[in-house]
Motif scaffolding. Structure first.
Motif, PDB file in Angstrom:
ATOM      1  N   ALA A 117     -36.985 -30.127   4.182  1.00 60.76           N
ATOM      2  CA  ALA A 117     -35.531 -29.967   4.111  1.00 60.76           C
ATOM      3  C   ALA A 117     -35.136 -28.488   4.144  1.00 60.76           C
ATOM      4  CB  ALA A 117     -34.990 -30.632   2.845  1.00 60.76           C
ATOM      5  N   GLY A 118     -35.898 -27.643   3.445  1.00 59.02           N
ATOM      6  CA  GLY A 118     -35.597 -26.218   3.451  1.00 59.02           C
ATOM      7  C   GLY A 118     -35.758 -25.588   4.818  1.00 59.02           C
ATOM      8  N   LEU A 119     -36.782 -26.033   5.579  1.00 55.88           N
ATOM      9  CA  LEU A 119     -36.979 -25.499   6.924  1.00 55.88           C
ATOM     10  C   LEU A 119     -35.900 -25.987   7.884  1.00 55.88           C
ATOM     11  CD1 LEU A 119     -40.873 -25.847   7.220  1.00 55.88           C
ATOM     12  CD2 LEU A 119     -39.557 -23.751   6.878  1.00 55.88           C
ATOM     13  N   PRO A 137     -29.057 -25.994  11.603  1.00 63.01           N
ATOM     14  CA  PRO A 137     -27.599 -26.026  11.789  1.00 63.01           C
ATOM     15  C   PRO A 137     -26.955 -24.650  11.655  1.00 63.01           C
ATOM     16  CG  PRO A 137     -28.209 -27.031   9.691  1.00 63.01           C
ATOM     17  CD  PRO A 137     -29.468 -26.834  10.450  1.00 63.01           C
ATOM     18  N   LEU A 138     -27.515 -23.776  10.844  1.00 60.31           N
ATOM     19  CA  LEU A 138     -26.963 -22.420  10.740  1.00 60.31           C
ATOM     20  C   LEU A 138     -27.145 -21.667  12.058  1.00 60.31           C
ATOM     21  CD1 LEU A 138     -28.185 -21.377   7.163  1.00 60.31           C
ATOM     22  CD2 LEU A 138     -25.904 -22.126   7.852  1.00 60.31           C
ATOM     23  N   TYR A 139     -28.295 -21.873  12.686  1.00 61.88           N
ATOM     24  CA  TYR A 139     -28.524 -21.221  13.976  1.00 61.88           C
ATOM     25  C   TYR A 139     -27.539 -21.738  15.034  1.00 61.88           C
ATOM     26  CZ  TYR A 139     -30.647 -20.617  18.566  1.00 61.88           C
ATOM     27  OH  TYR A 139     -30.864 -20.349  19.884  1.00 61.88           O
ATOM     28  N   LEU A 140     -27.349 -23.068  15.069  1.00 64.54           N
ATOM     29  CA  LEU A 140     -26.418 -23.638  16.044  1.00 64.54           C
ATOM     30  C   LEU A 140     -24.984 -23.188  15.779  1.00 64.54           C
ATOM     31  CD1 LEU A 140     -27.787 -27.299  16.363  1.00 64.54           C
ATOM     32  CD2 LEU A 140     -28.112 -25.375  17.934  1.00 64.54           C
ATOM     33  N   LEU A 141     -24.611 -23.080  14.523  1.00 56.16           N
ATOM     34  CA  LEU A 141     -23.257 -22.635  14.192  1.00 56.16           C
ATOM     35  C   LEU A 141     -23.026 -21.210  14.651  1.00 56.16           C
ATOM     36  CD1 LEU A 141     -20.626 -23.435  12.647  1.00 56.16           C
ATOM     37  CD2 LEU A 141     -21.641 -22.378  10.622  1.00 56.16           C
ATOM     38  N   THR A 142     -24.013 -20.355  14.428  1.00 60.73           N
ATOM     39  CA  THR A 142     -23.893 -18.962  14.863  1.00 60.73           C
ATOM     40  C   THR A 142     -23.861 -18.872  16.382  1.00 60.73           C
ATOM     41  OG1 THR A 142     -25.098 -18.266  12.890  1.00 60.73           O
ATOM     42  CG2 THR A 142     -24.917 -16.667  14.676  1.00 60.73           C
ATOM     43  N   LEU A 143     -24.670 -19.695  17.036  1.00 66.30           N
ATOM     44  CA  LEU A 143     -24.724 -19.668  18.491  1.00 66.30           C
ATOM     45  C   LEU A 143     -23.412 -20.154  19.107  1.00 66.30           C
ATOM     46  CD1 LEU A 143     -26.626 -19.240  20.963  1.00 66.30           C
ATOM     47  CD2 LEU A 143     -27.194 -21.668  20.789  1.00 66.30           C
ATOM     48  N   THR A 144     -22.776 -21.130  18.500  1.00 65.91           N
ATOM     49  CA  THR A 144     -21.585 -21.735  19.083  1.00 65.91           C
ATOM     50  C   THR A 144     -20.314 -20.971  18.728  1.00 65.91           C
ATOM     51  OG1 THR A 144     -22.684 -23.878  18.848  1.00 65.91           O
ATOM     52  CG2 THR A 144     -20.325 -23.898  19.337  1.00 65.91           C
ATOM     53  N   PHE A 145     -20.153 -20.599  17.483  1.00 65.87           N
ATOM     54  CA  PHE A 145     -18.887 -19.997  17.032  1.00 65.87           C
ATOM     55  C   PHE A 145     -19.108 -18.616  16.415  1.00 65.87           C
ATOM     56  CE2 PHE A 145     -18.288 -24.648  16.522  1.00 65.87           C
ATOM     57  CZ  PHE A 145     -17.314 -24.817  17.491  1.00 65.87           C
ATOM     58  N   GLY A 146     -20.084 -17.903  16.924  1.00 68.14           N
ATOM     59  CA  GLY A 146     -20.384 -16.609  16.316  1.00 68.14           C
ATOM     60  C   GLY A 146     -19.657 -15.452  16.948  1.00 68.14           C
ATOM     61  N   LEU A 206     -20.349 -18.882   6.544  1.00 66.45           N
ATOM     62  CA  LEU A 206     -20.756 -18.573   5.166  1.00 66.45           C
ATOM     63  C   LEU A 206     -20.728 -19.816   4.285  1.00 66.45           C
ATOM     64  CD1 LEU A 206     -19.014 -15.122   4.553  1.00 66.45           C
ATOM     65  CD2 LEU A 206     -21.467 -15.578   4.713  1.00 66.45           C
ATOM     66  N   ALA A 207     -19.712 -20.649   4.495  1.00 63.37           N
ATOM     67  CA  ALA A 207     -19.626 -21.886   3.710  1.00 63.37           C
ATOM     68  C   ALA A 207     -20.842 -22.780   3.974  1.00 63.37           C
ATOM     69  CB  ALA A 207     -18.333 -22.627   4.030  1.00 63.37           C
ATOM     70  N   PHE A 208     -21.218 -22.899   5.241  1.00 65.50           N
ATOM     71  CA  PHE A 208     -22.401 -23.692   5.579  1.00 65.50           C
ATOM     72  C   PHE A 208     -23.660 -23.079   4.981  1.00 65.50           C
ATOM     73  CE2 PHE A 208     -19.951 -25.995   8.731  1.00 65.50           C
ATOM     74  CZ  PHE A 208     -20.593 -27.232   8.756  1.00 65.50           C
ATOM     75  N   PHE A 209     -23.749 -21.759   5.003  1.00 66.92           N
ATOM     76  CA  PHE A 209     -24.928 -21.084   4.451  1.00 66.92           C
ATOM     77  C   PHE A 209     -25.092 -21.384   2.962  1.00 66.92           C
ATOM     78  CE2 PHE A 209     -26.563 -17.363   2.146  1.00 66.92           C
ATOM     79  CZ  PHE A 209     -27.861 -17.339   2.629  1.00 66.92           C
ATOM     80  N   PHE A 210     -24.033 -21.223   2.185  1.00 62.57           N
ATOM     81  CA  PHE A 210     -24.126 -21.480   0.754  1.00 62.57           C
ATOM     82  C   PHE A 210     -24.291 -22.972   0.460  1.00 62.57           C
ATOM     83  CE2 PHE A 210     -22.033 -17.264   0.457  1.00 62.57           C
ATOM     84  CZ  PHE A 210     -22.955 -16.666  -0.380  1.00 62.57           C
ATOM     85  N   LEU A 211     -23.824 -23.813   1.356  1.00 58.88           N
ATOM     86  CA  LEU A 211     -24.025 -25.250   1.177  1.00 58.88           C
ATOM     87  C   LEU A 211     -25.494 -25.627   1.313  1.00 58.88           C
ATOM     88  CD1 LEU A 211     -22.651 -28.043   0.823  1.00 58.88           C
ATOM     89  CD2 LEU A 211     -22.547 -28.161   3.324  1.00 58.88           C
ATOM     90  N   LEU A 212     -26.183 -24.978   2.256  1.00 62.22           N
ATOM     91  CA  LEU A 212     -27.587 -25.295   2.510  1.00 62.22           C
ATOM     92  C   LEU A 212     -28.552 -24.405   1.746  1.00 62.22           C
ATOM     93  CD1 LEU A 212     -27.320 -25.797   6.368  1.00 62.22           C
ATOM     94  CD2 LEU A 212     -27.479 -27.575   4.617  1.00 62.22           C
ATOM     95  N   LEU A 213     -28.057 -23.360   1.082  1.00 64.07           N
ATOM     96  CA  LEU A 213     -28.926 -22.437   0.352  1.00 64.07           C
ATOM     97  C   LEU A 213     -29.768 -23.135  -0.724  1.00 64.07           C
ATOM     98  CD1 LEU A 213     -29.884 -19.559  -0.155  1.00 64.07           C
ATOM     99  CD2 LEU A 213     -27.905 -19.225  -1.662  1.00 64.07           C
ATOM    100  N   PRO A 214     -29.210 -24.059  -1.535  1.00 64.94           N
ATOM    101  CA  PRO A 214     -30.058 -24.735  -2.532  1.00 64.94           C
ATOM    102  C   PRO A 214     -31.235 -25.475  -1.910  1.00 64.94           C
ATOM    103  CG  PRO A 214     -27.740 -25.083  -3.046  1.00 64.94           C
ATOM    104  CD  PRO A 214     -27.790 -24.428  -1.707  1.00 64.94           C
TER     105      PRO A 214
END
Length: 610
Positions: free
Chosen positions: A462-464, A469-478, A489-497
């Motif tokens: 799960a951690g890997l 999704p963070l990579y795809l988000l940056t690629l699409t709307f970066g 940032l919201a997605f990052f902190f959501l998946l950080l745990p």
């Protein structure tokens, strides 16, 4: 043939080294524990914990039956210290030295058979010391070893052990003090453990020694003496067989050069499931006779018998089968339990040790937590499980299984100990016919299913995957749109745990001595949300950050899509009143009526982005 000798040599070196090192560590420490039991119990307990740590770290190469026997005896020695039973502690130390002596004894003959005289010379003094044999035996043994007379050497040792057993049984039979009789019988039993796999000792058995000690613990002094007399007769047969010239034919040199038995030659189990060292642990019967000033056994037997009868009376309300009742009573008295109140106190004690293991796991002390869990498991099997087995066999089996899994699991978390504590509470409720319910059963089933590597794999995966999704988000709307960055940032902190949890399990696996042996990585376990309060509070903080950044980003995007009214629009329209009427009319005729939800600012920002 040379290849086989090389294999035997490597085997003996790999096995002898840990046994010799462990004995050198344990023997002086246990002697200090015995000396400090009365004067400084706290220090004695520290030294006993040190002995447990040393043994746990270095016992990986020992035969499993030897390792389990020493671990159980060390756990019982801790109980003896808690009860301040000098006789019980002495018995435990003798049993531990006897088990280590058996390992040294087998290693000694393996080294001689492999031609490793240097290793044999190192082992010989320790073999004598472990069993308390006379030092004069060393010269005789060295002479026979130099002459390569291994059969004569083995018969010399067996004759010495047989004579020691006979002398100890004779002293036990002559004793008027139950304490001294108990210790002498333990001495005989400890000597027998070393040579019990000898074909000339077939008349003797561990069960016979355990039964005799059990009768002494229950106050049956006459039965104890009768059993000791029978043991003494069989010991004489053993002694005659060792001393007889015909015994040379029954023990060929080919037999003596073989490696020791795979099980170590020590059957540490009584007729029932608990090992023999557990069954011979009657501390109260041994401790109470020491108090009367007269040496007669008459004042000793009644209190012991009363305690046993009290236990029978307590159990009779729970167990209707008389044979099962007696078996449970015998098992509990062997563990120092003489009433239901004692049993409940033992259960509370086990739960307390479980909390100690939880604190150790919480601070990253995984080895210490595993050792404490081993002691919890051993104490449960001896003091708690016998009664639960009679009432709810499935529960006792389930609890033993989950404690065993936790003892050997990697990546223990504090949430696991909550389930384990509830399982022990379930054992206590079994006496009252109550239960924690189906939800607890579900948690236990889940813990048995995923505990250890399976759960670690799930969270690491799960951690890997959280990076994808963070990579795809940056690629699409970066791009340059700041609102999409807030959403990122919201997605990052959501998946950080999830990423932290996976990293914590990587640290747990790599810091485990069975896998990575990188102990400094154990600090990563503190990243787990399941592990400590700080990580849980940090997770709560990330939830707030997700809410804040998601709100800012989504509100900005909604405004760009025209879903929210921009408050600056009226200001722009007010300024447009200065435009001449002709221009305004031309503009109105040239275009359709604009959407009141859109503004010129919105259109410009969105066009800039796309």
């Amino acid at each position: 043939m040379k290849r086989w000798f090389a294999i035997i040599t490597l085997f003996s070196l790999a096995w002898a080294t840990p046994a010799l090192t462990l004995y050198d560590q344990l023997a002086p420490t246990l002697d200090q524990v015995r000396a400090l039991q009365n004067s400084n119990p706290a220090r004695a307990l520290e030294l006993l914990s040190k002995a447990e740590d040393d043994f746990r770290k270095g016992a990986g190469e020992l035969a499993p039956v030897l390792r389990e026997g020493v671990q159980q005896s060390l756990a019982d020695a801790r109980q003896a210290l808690a009860r301040r039973s000098k006789a019980d502690l002495e018995a435990r130390i003798q049993i531990i030295k006897a088990i280590m002596g058996k390992a040294l004894y087998d290693n000694y003959f393996s080294a001689l058979a492999a031609g490793n005289s240097a290793e044999a010379s190192r082992l010989l003094p320790k073999v004598l010391s472990a069993s308390g044999l006379p030092g004069s035996l060393q010269a005789q043994a060295q002479a026979l070893a130099a002459a390569n007379n291994l059969d004569g050497l083995r018969r010399l040792f067996e004759r010495t052990y047989a004579q020691g057993i006979a002398n100890a049984l004779q002293r036990a039979q002559a004793q008027t003090s139950a304490v001294q009789a108990y210790l002498e019988a333990i001495r005989a039993y400890a000597l027998y453990l070393v040579v019990q796999d000898s074909p000339r000792a077939r008349g003797l058995s561990a069960k016979a020694f355990v039964d005799a000690l059990g009768k002494l613990s229950s106050g049956n002094l006459s039965g104890f003496k009768a059993d000791v007399q029978a043991l003494a007769a069989q010991t004489q047969n053993f002694l005659k067989a060792v001393s007889s010239p015909q015994s040379q034919q029954r023990s060929s040199p080919a037999t003596t050069v073989q490696a020791p038995p795979a099980a170590g030659g020590v059957r540490l189990e009584a007729p029932r499931t608990p090992p023999a060292p557990k069954e011979v642990a009657p501390t109260r019967p041994a401790a109470r006779p020491a108090t009367p000033p007269t040496p007669k056994p008459a004042p000793v037997s009644p209190p012991t018998q009363d305690a046993y009868q009290q236990l029978l009376g307590d159990l009779r309300f729970l167990i209707k089968d008389n044979r099962q009742l007696e078996r449970v009573a015998d098992s509990l008295t062997g563990a120092g339990i003489y009433s239901i109140d004692d049993w409940k106190r033992a259960l509370l004690e086990v739960r307390g040790r479980l909390m100690e293991a939880q604190a150790q796991a919480e601070t990253g002390q995984t080895d210490a937590a595993r050792r404490t869990l081993a002691q919890v498991n051993a104490r449960y099997r001896t003091a708690i499980a016998p009664l639960v087995e009679a009432l709810q066999p499935e529960l006792a089996l389930r609890t033993s299984r989950i404690l065993g899994l936790a003892e050997n699991a990697v990546g223990l978390r504090t949430s696991d100990f909550t389930v384990l504590s509830g399982e022990l509470l379930e054992n206590g409720l079994a006496l009252e016919g109550r239960s924690l319910g189906a939800f607890h059963d579900l948690q236990v089933w889940l813990l048995q299913t995923i505990l250890g590597i399976p759960r670690a794999f799930v969270f690491i995966l799960a951690g890997l995957l959280a990076f994808f999704p963070l990579y795809l988000l940056t690629l699409t709307f970066g791009g340059r749109n700041i609102y999409w960055r807030f959403l990122g940032l919201a997605f990052f902190f959501l998946l950080l745990p999830a990423m932290m949890e996976g990293l914590s399990y990587i640290g747990s696996i790599l810091s485990d001595p069975r896998y990575g042996r990188l102990s400094f990585l154990s600090i990563l376990t503190n990243l787990s949300i399941q592990q400590n309060l700080l990580a849980q509070l940090f997770w709560g903080l990330t939830v707030f950050l997700v809410i804040i950044f998601a709100t800012i980003g989504l509100r900005g995007i909604a405004a760009q899509f025209g879903l929210l009214q921009n408050q600056r629009t009226p200001v722009r329209r007010g300024r447009n009143t200065t435009i001449p009427q002709a221009s305004a009319a031309t503009a109105a005729g040239a275009s359709a009526k604009p959407n009141p939800g859109l503004t010129s600012e919105t259109i410009v920002e969105w066009d800039e982005e796309f």
